[in-house]
Design a protein around this motif. Structure first.
Motif, PDB file in Angstrom:
ATOM      1  N   SER A 207       0.775  -1.138   0.113  1.00 12.63           N
ATOM      2  CA  SER A 207      -0.132   0.025   0.156  1.00 12.63           C
ATOM      3  C   SER A 207       0.843   1.323   0.120  1.00 12.63           C
ATOM      4  O   SER A 207       0.475   2.128  -0.504  1.00 12.63           O
ATOM      5  CB  SER A 207      -0.883   0.079   1.134  1.00 12.63           C
ATOM      6  N   ALA A 208       1.951   1.205   0.550  1.00 16.69           N
ATOM      7  CA  ALA A 208       2.814   2.661   0.793  1.00 16.69           C
ATOM      8  C   ALA A 208       3.295   2.700  -0.595  1.00 16.69           C
ATOM      9  O   ALA A 208       3.443   4.018  -1.118  1.00 16.69           O
ATOM     10  CB  ALA A 208       3.890   2.134   1.380  1.00 16.69           C
ATOM     11  N   TYR A 209       3.659   2.019  -1.781  1.00 16.57           N
ATOM     12  CA  TYR A 209       4.240   2.106  -2.767  1.00 16.57           C
ATOM     13  C   TYR A 209       3.157   2.463  -3.753  1.00 16.57           C
ATOM     14  O   TYR A 209       3.304   3.474  -4.417  1.00 16.57           O
ATOM     15  CB  TYR A 209       5.048   0.929  -3.365  1.00 16.57           C
ATOM     16  N   LEU A 210       2.133   1.954  -3.586  1.00 10.51           N
ATOM     17  CA  LEU A 210       0.884   2.142  -4.320  1.00 10.51           C
ATOM     18  C   LEU A 210       0.516   3.655  -3.970  1.00 10.51           C
ATOM     19  O   LEU A 210      -0.244   4.253  -5.021  1.00 10.51           O
ATOM     20  CB  LEU A 210      -0.342   1.165  -4.258  1.00 10.51           C
ATOM     21  N   HIS A 211       0.390   4.181  -2.687  1.00  3.89           N
ATOM     22  CA  HIS A 211      -0.278   5.335  -2.567  1.00  3.89           C
ATOM     23  C   HIS A 211       0.754   6.406  -2.972  1.00  3.89           C
ATOM     24  O   HIS A 211       0.234   7.155  -3.667  1.00  3.89           O
ATOM     25  CB  HIS A 211      -0.076   5.266  -1.099  1.00  3.89           C
ATOM     26  N   LEU A 212       2.187   6.100  -3.036  1.00  3.16           N
ATOM     27  CA  LEU A 212       2.897   7.102  -3.518  1.00  3.16           C
ATOM     28  C   LEU A 212       2.991   7.254  -5.033  1.00  3.16           C
ATOM     29  O   LEU A 212       2.975   8.494  -5.561  1.00  3.16           O
ATOM     30  CB  LEU A 212       4.426   6.733  -3.209  1.00  3.16           C
ATOM     31  N   ARG A 213       2.823   6.116  -5.618  1.00 11.44           N
ATOM     32  CA  ARG A 213       2.432   6.015  -7.332  1.00 11.44           C
ATOM     33  C   ARG A 213       1.364   6.646  -7.579  1.00 11.44           C
ATOM     34  O   ARG A 213       1.346   7.446  -8.357  1.00 11.44           O
ATOM     35  CB  ARG A 213       2.749   4.666  -7.585  1.00 11.44           C
ATOM     36  N   GLN A 214       0.211   6.567  -6.911  1.00  7.77           N
ATOM     37  CA  GLN A 214      -1.079   7.105  -7.078  1.00  7.77           C
ATOM     38  C   GLN A 214      -0.749   8.909  -7.059  1.00  7.77           C
ATOM     39  O   GLN A 214      -1.472   9.333  -7.998  1.00  7.77           O
ATOM     40  CB  GLN A 214      -2.167   6.765  -6.308  1.00  7.77           C
ATOM     41  N   GLU A 215      -0.242   9.412  -6.104  1.00  9.66           N
ATOM     42  CA  GLU A 215       0.180  10.558  -6.041  1.00  9.66           C
ATOM     43  C   GLU A 215       1.063  11.028  -7.144  1.00  9.66           C
ATOM     44  O   GLU A 215       0.785  12.179  -7.530  1.00  9.66           O
ATOM     45  CB  GLU A 215       0.788  10.951  -4.714  1.00  9.66           C
TER      46      GLU A 215
END
Length: 615
Positions: A207-215
């Motif tokens: 989730s941490a990586y996906l959250h940064l990628r979404q931003e």
């Protein structure tokens, strides 16, 4: 039972696949493209013979584990992957799609030479090459080689990172990290017929990586946008100003105000709440008013956020070993915090102080091969286990501190600083106590001091009342401090390298619980550091402790009584060790589920950017 990791399962599957590889043929071969008919000089058998010669002539370092790649082609009887039947256009288009979208992972497509490959294919498809084997075969092989290289590099970059963390962090990185091996590379080549599902899962899926990628995906289209800067001024709640309209738009851009919010010229409660959310996301203290510092941070360009997101996605791709389990401690140096996780849940967050930093600008010795070298006092990045707690620790003052900080003080007076800071002197080799008055420090060579200083236990000790030991080569540890005021600072890179913990006994309590210490033992440990007993058993423990101490003193020789210290360290070995990760993230997902941005206190973000853009 320990579950097998993804890569253990991958290795088993790969082994079975390799057993079958020599007996099976790829059934998803694309036909010859219609435009390739014009290259009448092409002969499949001759090209394969040419390719075999060129592959065998390649240097093994043309790609990761190049010998394994060459063996893979040998097992295929040198049948090409990408240039089979001219070009496997669909496969190449699929690869190009992933390469062209590498920016969504913070990686430029130039890292994989996409434009050069596309240009070579255009020359081929537009019949700009001579229709001769002497021209065609080298062009096809060039594509075969570099498409394989791009495929492996892309997968490696997303799975393990595009940069070497040791290069990024210099001699302050002490982790083990998983990297690509021959099984990974050959496994990729065997999965060539399933490019999309293979490449789609290369990047981290947490989730941490996906959250940064979404931003990053949200902000990237705005990377070249220019915005009218906000005026550097202080404004009070409910004050009207035309600048507030721009403020609202900027807070919508950074995500603290919803897009449906209609900008206003009044610093309303809702706008001020968004301002304070921005402050929380950028480590700025909350305030009832708008201040110049917050305005200056809001004026940062979009590139600031894109760079922060990109370099920290790279950090998340580094595969530090061992991987985190359900219980661990994570220290994030740029955030100046320590967090404890039990059973996967965060149970404690406390402030820390870490090693000193220094701006490298103007210091040519801090730069080497385009990279910024670490400052000597930086806290090292490492993974270890807390194996011991020391109550009432003594501080064995490092030689560098003795030489640089204490020696000048001792020259002025060989007893003043020793008495003030409760120090005692020992001989470096014999470890015997030395009477301070007997030393003439003016006759001591600063470059070869034969003595060492130790600060005795107590509330005045620089390590405070508790120290947490973990194995490492840098002689650092977590500890309490006698200087609690340091935690009031916003920027707390002030130590010689160790990590000071604001609430060390909260951390100790978790480790006690983890090791199943009972209430009586916990009370006894509290008494050892000076707490008053709260039970009859505690009073009895204190009484016996004082009696033992009195008897211990009486049995000392006259010489040893001269160096007697009433408070001494108590070491507690932990059967259940707590994993510890000292990390460095300048951008991460906060407890409020918002992206957090922190200053690059050790100047490491620039190193990642440099390496990515100069490979």
């Amino acid at each position: 039972m320990i579950q097998k990791s993804f890569w253990e399962k991958f290795a088993v599957a790969l082994f079975l696949l390799l057993l079958l590889s020599c007996k099976t043929k790829n059934t998803e071969v694309e036909p010859i493209p219609h435009w390739f008919d014009e290259y009448s000089s092409f002969n499949k058998k001759d090209y394969q013979q040419y390719l075999s010669q060129e592959i065998n002539a390649l240097s093994p370092d043309f790609v990761f584990y190049g010998n394994a790649v060459k063996q893979f082609y040998q097992q295929r009887a040198y049948e090409p992957l990408w240039t089979l039947n001219g070009l496997q256009e669909h496969k190449i288009d699929t690869l190009f799609l992933f390469l062209s979208e590498s920016y969504t992972h913070g990686l430029p497509s130039s890292l994989f030479h996409l434009e050069e490959l596309d240009s070579c294919i255009s020359l081929l498809k537009n019949h700009q090459l001579d229709n001769s084997a002497e021209t065609l075969y080298p062009a096809l092989f060039h594509l075969e080689k570099h498409l394989t290289l791009a495929y492996v590099q892309y997968a490696n970059a997303l799975r393990f990172g595009a940069t070497d963390p040791k290069l990024v962090n210099g001699n302050k990185w002490f982790n083990q990290a998983q990297t690509a091996d021959s099984a990974f590379v050959v496994g990729l080549l065997h999965q060539w017929s399933a490019l999309t599902p293979t490449l789609a899962v290369m990047a981290p899926q947490d989730s941490a990586y996906l959250h940064l990628r979404q931003e990053l995906l949200r902000l990237y289209p705005l990377k070249d946008s220019l915005f009218e800067p906000l005026a550097a001024k202080n404004l009070s709640l409910n004050q009207k100003d035309q600048m507030i309209l721009l403020l609202c738009q900027r807070l919508q851009l950074t995500g603290e105000l919803p897009q449906v919010f209609v900008p206003t010229d009044t610093l309303s409660d809702m706008v001020m709440a968004a301002v304070n959310l921005f402050r929380a996301n950028n480590a700025i203290p909350e305030s009832p008013d708008l201040d110049v510092e917050t305005v200056e941070k809001l004026n940062r360009p979009i590139s600031y956020y894109i760079d922060k997101l990109s370099v920290n996605m790279e950090r998340l791709r580094w595969k530090v070993l061992p991987q985190k389990g359900a219980d661990y401690i994570a220290v994030n140096l740029p955030d100046f915090t320590l967090s404890v996780f039990r059973q996967g849940e965060k149970v404690l967050t406390t402030n820390i102080c870490c090693g000193k930093s220094q701006n490298p600008n103007g210091d040519d010795e801090r730069y080497k091969n385009g990279l910024i070298r670490p400052f000597k006092s930086e806290t090292p990045l490492l993974t270890s286990e807390i194996s011991r707690i020391v109550l009432n620790p003594e501080w064995n003052i490092p030689y560098s501190i003795l030489k640089d900080e204490y020696y000048p003080k001792l020259l002025k007076s060989n007893t003043a600083v020793i008495n003030k800071e409760h120090l005692y002197v020992i001989h470096a080799k014999s470890r015997k106590n030395i009477v301070p008055d007997s030393i003439n420090w003016h006759k001591v060579n600063r470059k070869n001091i034969p003595y060492r200083l130790i600060q005795s236990s107590g509330k005045y000790n620089a390590l405070g009342l508790v120290k947490f030991d973990f194995a490492n080569t840098e002689s650092v540890y977590l500890h309490d401090t006698n200087n609690k005021s340091a935690f009031k600072r916003r920027k707390r890179a002030i130590s010689h390298g160790c990590v000071r913990v604001e609430n060390p006994f909260d951390l100790a309590a978790i480790l006690y619980e983890m090791n199943e210490f009972d209430e009586q033992r916990i009370e006894e440990l509290g008494i050892i550091v000076g707490n008053a007993p709260t039970t009859e058993e505690g009073e009895e423990f204190l009484k016996n402790k004082e009696e033992r101490e009195e008897k211990y003193y009486e049995n000392l020789s006259a010489e040893k009584k001269h160096f007697y210290r009433k408070i001494r360290p108590t070491s507690i070995r932990l059967e259940n060790k707590m994993p510890l990760y000292i990390e460095y993230y300048t951008c991460f997902v906060g407890d409020n589920d918002c992206i957090q941005y922190r200053d690059d206190v050790y100047y490491k973000d620039e190193n990642i950017n440099y390496l990515i853009k100069n490979q």
